[in-house]
Design a protein around this motif. Sequence first.
Motif, short mmCIF file in Angstrom:
data_model
loop_
_atom_site.label_atom_id
_atom_site.label_comp_id
_atom_site.label_asym_id
_atom_site.label_seq_id
_atom_site.Cartn_x
_atom_site.Cartn_y
_atom_site.Cartn_z
N ALA A 98 -2.57 -2.10 -2.39
CA ALA A 98 -2.70 -0.76 -1.79
C ALA A 98 -1.37 -0.33 -1.16
O ALA A 98 -0.92 0.81 -1.37
N GLY A 118 1.10 2.29 -3.09
CA GLY A 118 1.38 3.56 -2.43
C GLY A 118 2.87 3.85 -2.37
O GLY A 118 3.32 4.97 -2.66
N LEU A 128 -7.40 3.74 -7.48
CA LEU A 128 -6.14 4.48 -7.48
C LEU A 128 -6.09 5.45 -6.29
O LEU A 128 -5.06 5.60 -5.63
N ILE A 179 -7.65 5.01 -3.43
CA ILE A 179 -7.45 4.17 -2.24
C ILE A 179 -5.97 3.79 -2.10
O ILE A 179 -5.40 3.85 -1.01
N VAL A 180 -5.36 3.44 -3.23
CA VAL A 180 -3.93 3.07 -3.22
C VAL A 180 -3.11 4.23 -2.66
O VAL A 180 -2.23 4.04 -1.81
N VAL A 213 -4.15 4.66 1.27
CA VAL A 213 -3.68 3.55 2.12
C VAL A 213 -2.16 3.41 2.04
O VAL A 213 -1.50 3.19 3.06
N GLY A 214 -1.60 3.57 0.85
CA GLY A 214 -0.16 3.46 0.70
C GLY A 214 0.60 4.51 1.49
O GLY A 214 1.57 4.19 2.20
N THR A 215 0.15 5.77 1.42
CA THR A 215 0.85 6.83 2.15
C THR A 215 0.62 6.70 3.66
O THR A 215 1.54 6.93 4.45
N ALA A 237 0.10 3.92 5.20
CA ALA A 237 0.91 2.77 5.63
C ALA A 237 2.37 3.17 5.83
O ALA A 237 3.01 2.72 6.79
N VAL A 238 2.90 4.02 4.94
CA VAL A 238 4.29 4.48 5.08
C VAL A 238 4.46 5.21 6.42
O VAL A 238 5.40 4.93 7.18
N VAL A 292 8.50 12.96 8.03
CA VAL A 292 7.79 11.96 7.21
C VAL A 292 6.33 12.39 7.06
O VAL A 292 5.78 12.39 5.96
N GLN A 298 5.73 15.28 4.60
CA GLN A 298 5.93 14.96 3.19
C GLN A 298 4.90 14.01 2.64
O GLN A 298 4.62 14.00 1.44
N VAL A 299 4.32 13.20 3.53
CA VAL A 299 3.36 12.19 3.09
C VAL A 299 1.94 12.77 3.03
O VAL A 299 1.17 12.48 2.13
N TRP A 307 -0.02 14.10 -0.11
CA TRP A 307 -0.41 13.03 -1.05
C TRP A 307 -1.57 12.21 -0.49
O TRP A 307 -2.41 11.72 -1.24
#
Lengths: 159, 164
Positions: A38, A42, B36, B38-39, B42-44, B46-47, B65, B68-69, B72
């Motif tokens: 994940a 991301g 996908l 979730i990715v 969670v990915g954005t 997390a950033v 930040v 821009q995040v 998405w």
Amino acid sequence: MSALKLFHWLAQTHIAIAMRDSTWAFAIVEIGHLIALAIFGGAILLLDLRLLGFAFTAQPAPRVAREFLSITVAGVIVMFLTGSLLLASGPMRYYYNTPFRIKMWLFFIASLFHFTLQIKVARQNPQQDHSSPGRKAAGAISLLLWLSIGVAGRAIGYF
Amino acid sequence: MPYLYHICQWIYGTWLSTSIRESTWVFPIIESIHTLGIVLVVGTVAVFDLRLLGVIMKREPVSRVAHQVLPWTWTGFAVMFITGLLLSIAESATNYHNIAFRVKLLLLLLAGLNPLIFHLTIYRSVNTWDVANVTPVRARAAATCSIVLWTGIIIAGRMIAYLH
């Protein structure tokens, strides 16, 4: 050493036996694999979308590539280690699994391609950053490679 | 709550629920798209959390930040929500009794409340700490909660199938 011999050897290691004997080891390691996916996925999506010109457009691409390097490298290491443990739980089952073989080839190609690309972009000068058709194409290829790995990975359980 | 269970059973018997559940490929395809989504979420998230914690993008203003995040994150959320709803419809009667499913719904609620509280409180004064290397304690607390909650959601989500 052939892959078959390597897989036979792996099946007999202590860690493989421990993975097989435990009720929850597979589930726990798999969840670790998914959490890493994940966060790694991301960062990959955002970076490739940046190269395509869709995300993080206020920052120069070299800076995004550099800032995300720690996440993508750490992510790929955690996924490789947890993935190896999952493989150790039943090497012979995976050896004859077509989606698994496809996934491993794609992983090899994607890692080589993506990290060459990310490090190359990270080294460019952020002050004189401009997009090019080549960079966009590279971002699209990286995105497609990682997505196909996800599809192949999901298919392992169905064959 | 037997009344809610009756609703779940009714949903379970509908054409949509049955056709997703009994098809060979529709369920895993929806499930892959759900992953996908979730990715992306969670990915954005997390950033942004890692920026608040001062791990990455320390030289970028926090608000930039976030701006821009977020689009998405919302895109991922829409994908995750729609596919998640379809999967829940397909398994409504069995999910009702699934403890992992209940835990996941609770964690999702908390993961939704966390940014709401964050935006209504400490983020209002973002102008004063936008470029700070070390963000206020409450911002870092929100980031930590977010990472813990989303990790819990992934764990609970995967456990649904194991406890089936």
